[in-house]
Design a protein around this motif. Sequence first.
Motif, short mmCIF file in Angstrom:
data_model
loop_
_atom_site.label_atom_id
_atom_site.label_comp_id
_atom_site.label_asym_id
_atom_site.label_seq_id
_atom_site.Cartn_x
_atom_site.Cartn_y
_atom_site.Cartn_z
N LEU A 44 49.40 -25.78 -60.40
CA LEU A 44 49.74 -24.37 -60.51
C LEU A 44 49.13 -23.51 -59.41
O LEU A 44 49.82 -22.74 -58.76
CB LEU A 44 49.31 -23.83 -61.88
CG LEU A 44 50.01 -24.45 -63.09
CD1 LEU A 44 49.42 -23.90 -64.37
CD2 LEU A 44 51.50 -24.20 -63.03
N MET A 45 47.82 -23.63 -59.20
CA MET A 45 47.14 -22.77 -58.24
C MET A 45 47.45 -23.16 -56.80
O MET A 45 47.36 -22.32 -55.90
CB MET A 45 45.63 -22.79 -58.46
CG MET A 45 45.21 -22.15 -59.79
SD MET A 45 45.80 -20.47 -60.00
CE MET A 45 44.85 -19.61 -58.79
N ASP A 46 47.77 -24.42 -56.56
CA ASP A 46 48.08 -24.88 -55.21
C ASP A 46 49.57 -24.79 -54.90
O ASP A 46 49.99 -25.10 -53.79
CB ASP A 46 47.61 -26.34 -55.03
CG ASP A 46 46.13 -26.51 -55.29
OD1 ASP A 46 45.36 -25.69 -54.78
OD2 ASP A 46 45.76 -27.44 -56.03
N SER A 47 50.38 -24.37 -55.88
CA SER A 47 51.84 -24.26 -55.75
C SER A 47 52.45 -25.54 -55.20
O SER A 47 53.20 -25.55 -54.23
CB SER A 47 52.21 -23.08 -54.83
OG SER A 47 51.72 -21.88 -55.36
N ILE A 48 52.09 -26.64 -55.84
CA ILE A 48 52.59 -27.95 -55.40
C ILE A 48 53.39 -28.58 -56.53
O ILE A 48 52.96 -28.61 -57.67
CB ILE A 48 51.42 -28.88 -55.01
CG1 ILE A 48 50.73 -28.33 -53.78
CG2 ILE A 48 51.91 -30.29 -54.78
CD1 ILE A 48 49.50 -29.11 -53.38
N ASP A 49 54.54 -29.07 -56.18
CA ASP A 49 55.38 -29.82 -57.10
C ASP A 49 55.81 -31.07 -56.35
O ASP A 49 56.57 -31.00 -55.39
CB ASP A 49 56.59 -28.97 -57.52
CG ASP A 49 57.45 -29.66 -58.56
OD1 ASP A 49 57.32 -30.89 -58.75
OD2 ASP A 49 58.26 -28.97 -59.18
N THR A 50 55.30 -32.23 -56.76
CA THR A 50 55.56 -33.47 -56.01
C THR A 50 56.98 -34.00 -56.19
O THR A 50 57.30 -35.07 -55.67
CB THR A 50 54.55 -34.57 -56.37
OG1 THR A 50 54.65 -34.86 -57.77
CG2 THR A 50 53.14 -34.17 -56.01
#
Length: 163
Positions: free
Chosen positions: A71-77
């Motif tokens: 969530l905080m890193d705005s990452i969706d693999t």
Amino acid sequence: MVKYGCDERDIYKEKVSGSKRDREQLNAVLDLLREGDKLVVWRLDRLARSQRDLLEISDLINSKGAELVSLMDSIDTSTATGKLLFSILGSLSEFEKNLLVERTMAGQKIARENGVVFGRPTKLTDDLIKHIQHAYKDPTVTVAATLKHLNISKSSYYNALKM
């Protein structure tokens, strides 16, 4: 969290540090993952502290057909960009941790060179050692009486006799 369909019963809270590899809650959530699931974490550094552990956990998630979202890193693999950012941020987190360790060790080295003593202060002063040795030489004074009178432990008593 609502965006990803999470509610209170879906949240796993770990009490153990992220630097530990074997964590009960992490293992439980990893066991539950099925194909199409998304594991949503607050930040990547909460998931793992080393690039190696992060990649191993990510590989395990991918092998189950699931995806990782931070969530905080705005990452969706599930996206190519997310996978790239995941690798970069994982490397940066490990780099930051290593820098912190290096700085801490360098600071401790400088402090030691300047006479700072780390750790618990010694209870055995020169004066206390003399009292213990004097009591030891007196056959009328018991070890128990010396310990009680000087408020020291048995190991401190015998350590003083070795000095």
